[in-house]
Design an enzyme around this catalytic site. Structure first.
Site, PDB file in Angstrom:
ATOM      1  N   ASP A 139       0.986  -1.231  -0.110  1.00 36.93           N
ATOM      2  CA  ASP A 139       0.050  -0.055  -0.010  1.00 36.93           C
ATOM      3  C   ASP A 139       0.918   1.186   0.068  1.00 36.93           C
ATOM      4  OD1 ASP A 139      -2.110  -1.763   0.023  1.00 36.93           O
ATOM      5  OD2 ASP A 139      -2.553  -1.331   2.255  1.00 36.93           O
ATOM      6  N   GLN A 140       0.407   2.509  -0.487  1.00 35.83           N
ATOM      7  CA  GLN A 140       1.235   3.562  -0.383  1.00 35.83           C
ATOM      8  C   GLN A 140       1.818   3.964   0.816  1.00 35.83           C
ATOM      9  OE1 GLN A 140      -1.169   6.768  -2.245  1.00 35.83           O
ATOM     10  NE2 GLN A 140       0.356   8.605  -1.804  1.00 35.83           N
TER      11      GLN A 140
END
Length: 322
Positions: A139-140
């Protein structure tokens, strides 16, 4: 004239004498049907003793089998001089310690400032013609280890290890409260939330998902937890820890949503409370990654320490105990 990566070779043994070349390629070099269909059509894709041959020919003990993949580049990714932390690199692999807040691959609305933009620029400056092929993603806002394959053969082999559960992937997280028991398994199917499709929930109708956790440090207001994935669902750790009423500190998407029976949790959505200023994202870090090198057979294991913001959070939790 096409350029090729360094050939991947195999010497036929007495046991394989008389086998078809195709069988050697699939059983000994582990070339998938899809990849074999692709490389056999290229000029130097499949060679036997330095000569291009049909894959239906028989081989003899001592024969040298070689496959070569054409060099590729990511023409659809804009090279940008974005710094990133290299943990390991050879002709086959690039292992990166991704910083929090960085997207791995360009997506709709995020075509620049990704890890891919920086890696493509780095390879171009080195004079390497390589296509960006992440074996897995984070995930970012999640930091930590990402494996990037330098050609389709390497990508195939590590992906197969992932599917077979032979890749070690461990995470470190900070959660609200202290899970009890301090070691356990969360087995809860995950699917999209029908009310908010960008979120995931634990639901009987979901896809099988298993997470193993172990508390390593417990504080008055939270805990540091080591986690290992049995499956790889989207947002799996975040959803599973929320489901047992111990959501990740700093997780604006899932903190405050409740867990089993929709019980209230420590903090309301988007509010880090006593941890304000220590961390501005979910406290999740991919700390360990291990797998077998597709070319050498060596068992590789990479570990990276907690990033600065998670160390700040750790100190904050310790200070609140004193």
């Amino acid at each position: 004239m096409s350029a090729y990566y360094k050939p991947i070779t195999y010497t036929v043994t007495e046991k394989e004498d008389g086998w078809l070349l195709k069988t050697v390629l699939q059983r000994k070099l582990g070339v998938s049907r899809k990849l074999l269909s692709r490389i056999k059509l290229t000029e130097r894709g499949v060679m036997l003793n330095g000569e291009r041959v049909y894959i239906s020919v028989p081989v003899k003990a001592g024969d040298l089998v070689a496959i070569s993949l054409e060099q590729e580049v990511s023409d659809d990714i804009l090279p940008q001089p974005i710094p990133f932390d290299i943990v390991f690199e050879d002709d086959a692999l690039l292992i990166v310690n991704k910083a929090p807040g960085v997207i791995v691959h360009p997506t709709h609305g995020h075509y620049t400032d990704t890890l891919a933009n920086g890696v493509v620029y780095y390879w171009r400056e080195k004079g390497e013609k390589v296509r960006f092929r992440p074996v897995h993603r984070l995930d970012q806002e999640t930091s930590g280890l990402v494996a990037i394959a330098k050609n389709a053969y390497i990508h195939q082999h590590i992906s197969e290890q992932l599917i077979a559960g032979k890749v070690t992937k461990k995470y470190t997280a900070f959660v609200y409260g202290c899970p009890r028991p301090d070691e356990g398994v969360i087995d809860g199917p995950i699917d999209r939330d029908p009310q908010e499709p960008h979120r995931r929930i634990v639901t009987p109708a979901g896809y099988p998902a298993v997470t193993f956790y172990k508390v390593s440090e417990c504080y008055a207001l939270g805990a540091m937890v080591d986690l290992r994935l049995g499956t790889g669902r989207t947002h799996q750790i975040r959803v599973h820890m929320t489901s047992i009423d111990h959501p990740l500190i700093g997780d604006k998407m899932y903190t405050g949503t409740g867990g089993r029976g929709q019980l209230p949790v420590v903090q309301p959505p988007g509010d880090s409370g006593p941890f304000d200023g220590a961390i501005q994202r979910q406290a999740l870090h991919a700390s360990e990654l291990g797998f077998r090198h597709p070319l050498t057979g060596e068992e590789l294991l990479f570990r990276v320490p907690l990033p600065e913001d998670m160390e700040n959070l750790r100190r904050k939790l310790q200070d609140l105990d004193s």
